[in-house]
Design an enzyme around this catalytic site. Structure first.
Site, PDB file in Angstrom:
ATOM      1  CE  LYS A   1      95.442 -52.109 -34.520  1.00 45.89           C
ATOM      2  NZ  LYS A   1      94.666 -50.703 -34.512  1.00 45.89           N
TER       3      LYS A   1
ATOM      4  CG  ASN B   1      93.577 -49.154 -37.413  1.00 47.19           C
ATOM      5  OD1 ASN B   1      93.435 -49.072 -36.302  1.00 47.19           O
ATOM      6  ND2 ASN B   1      93.892 -48.111 -38.290  1.00 47.19           N
TER       7      ASN B   1
END
Length: 517
Positions: free
Chosen positions: A275, A270
């Site tokens: 995150k 990703n």
């Protein structure tokens, strides 16, 4: 320095700097040292030995068997190699607990590095290099590398996996690298501290790199903190807190070049530096609106990642973003929340953040929901001149003797930057009249022109930054921090000029009566 602050959620939290954490750990060690035993492990030892310094065990498992709460297992330097195609999924299992005030310590022997090598350990399982299933353990100075992902029909393996409700553990000064999965992952358990550790070059090729994060926490239990860590060259994300039902704290940490196959520019996972939350896209799996964790992301630097510096990842609630710096990412702060925000509003709280040099500095920010003030996108334009350096030299250089991050110029504020003292006071220690913006607090403390003194020139600079509204109350703030005008110009006589007007100052002296050094 420790302070008690109240977050926007109204809950009190304890703010403890990296050095404060380190001091606390040292004091705890001193308290229990007098009543504890010491055991020694060496690659050249034997598990039939006594465990004394001149008769060490060969395995850390044998050290655990001998240790009791309060004891220290000293790991001598060298390679501890694990091999074979049969064996447990847990290459090293920690299932003996210490106690409050008397943890079991697994420490690198001073000046030496014990390196646990799992490249040749390949049973057909999802492998844990270290499986931590106990409470009150303290790991320090250990290198873990080469944990393999042998089977391809499941997700990653782990260098360290914290599980089985493992609480109150400390992971300090670890070097986790070249593993086929996350460096350290908290699956279950609370009040665990990961401090001054590095996780880098982790890549799971069988899954296309989509699961090898630097650090992660998905626990049901609160109190897990990551402080002073670095995550770089990981194929997925640097720090990943998706699917964590309990709140997580990330402080004073750095994350860069995540989302590529390590050593290349080939996209992999990703690619977020941080995150910071989320629960996927199916709202049926979300927590109740009043149970969504409010993660704290404070004082961190995230740069040159493939996708985002800081990413909300559809988080169906608020995240606190305080004093972070995003640089050189496609998206600096990405607050994406697109799944039923009317039920799970992303009421993010953002203060004192710097977003500069990203393709988009702030993205997917719902202005009707978020609470954002005193960030670069609220206040003023930012240029390269605001920083001592925008070149990331030294970010992976050795840590300082106490394990803390190296002090480098990259993204630290330059003398005279408008970002100095431009933040809101929220409980973290700061120099000067107010916190600086971004991850680093400058040491200029009122010396805006960096000439070694706090004087009239600095006062004029500060005053003009206040804008067109200026009052004697504002002047009192200056006096409280840096000193007063000479008696010939009483404080009560300070006028209230329009922006840019001059005040005929003769001199201002430092509150301590001497030049700032």
């Amino acid at each position: 320095m420790s302070e008690r602050a109240v977050t926007p959620s109204g809950k009190a939290r304890h703010v403890l700097g990296v050095r404060g954490v380190a001091v606390a750990l040292v004091l705890a060690s001193m308290i229990t040292a007098a009543r504890s035993a010491e055991w020694y492990v060496s690659p050249a030892g034997s598990d039939s030995n006594t465990g004394a310094i001149d008769s060490p065990f060969a395995s850390i498992a044998r050290g655990q068997q001998a240790a009791s709460p309060g004891d220290t297992v000293w790991l001598r330097g060298g390679e501890y190699r694990y091999s074979g195609t049969t064996g447990s999924a847990n290459a090293v299992l920690f299932n003996k607990s210490g106690a409050a005030g008397a943890p079991i310590r697994y420490f690198a022997y001073p000046g030496e590095t014990p390196a646990f090598d799992f490249f040749d350990y390949q049973p057909v399982q999802r492998i844990r290099g270290f499986s931590v299933q106990a409470d009150w353990l303290h790991f320090r100075g250990i290198e873990i590398r080469g944990v393999q992902q042998v089977i391809t029909n499941v997700n990653e393996s782990w260098a360290i996996r914290v599980e089985n409700r493992a609480d109150n553990n400390v992971f300090e000064r670890l070097n986790l690298h070249h593993n086929e999965g996350p460096g350290l992952f908290i699956a279950d358990g609370g009040n665990n501290l990961v401090i001054n550790s590095d996780s880098h070059n982790n890549y799971d090729p069988d899954r296309g790199g989509e699961n090898a994060d630097g650090f992660g926490s998905h626990s049901n239990d609160p109190g897990n903190r990551f402080v002073g860590n670095r995550a770089w060259n990981n194929s997925d994300d640097g720090f990943d807190f998706i699917n964590s039902p309990a709140p997580v704290t990330l402080e004073d940490s750095w994350s860069w070049r995540n989302g590529y196959i390590p050593g290349t520019l080939t996209p992999a996972g990703n690619g977020a530096g941080v995150k910071a939350g989320g629960f996927g896209l199916n709202s049926d799996t979300f927590p109740a609106p009043d149970s969504v964790p409010r993660n704290l992301i404070e004082g961190n630097l995230s740069f040159n990642n493939r996708a985002q510096g800081f990413y909300a990842n559809h988080h169906p609630g608020a995240i606190e973003w305080i004093g972070n710096t995003a640089f050189g990412n496609p998206r600096g702060f990405d607050l994406l929340n697109d799944v039923e925000p009317e039920t799970w509003p992303a009421e993010h709280y953002l203060r004192n953040n710097v977003s500069y040099g990203n393709n988009q500095n702030l993205m997917n920010a719902n202005g009707t929901l978020i609470d954002d003030e005193n960030n670069t996108w609220n206040l003023r334009a930012v240029t390269a001149d605001d920083f001592l350096s925008t070149t990331p030299s030294g970010v992976d250089s050795p840590r300082r003797a106490d394990g803390s991050l190296p002090v480098i110029d990259f993204m630290r504020l330059a003398p005279g930057s408008n970002l100095i003292d431009a933040g809101a006071a929220l409980g973290r220690p700061f120099n000067g009249l107010a916190p600086d913006l971004g991850a680093f607090e400058s040491g200029f403390a009122g010396d805006f022109n960096a000439d070694g003194r706090v004087d009239a020139a600095d006062y004029t600079f500060w005053r003009d930054r206040l804008g067109p509204v200026y009052s004697a109350t504002d002047y009192a703030v200056w006096v409280a921090n840096y000193g007063t005008l000479q008696a010939s110009i009483p404080a009560a006589a300070v006028p209230e000029p329009a922006f840019g007007a001059a005040i005929p100052l003769l001199a201002i002296v430092c509150r301590c009566g001497r030049p700032i050094r």
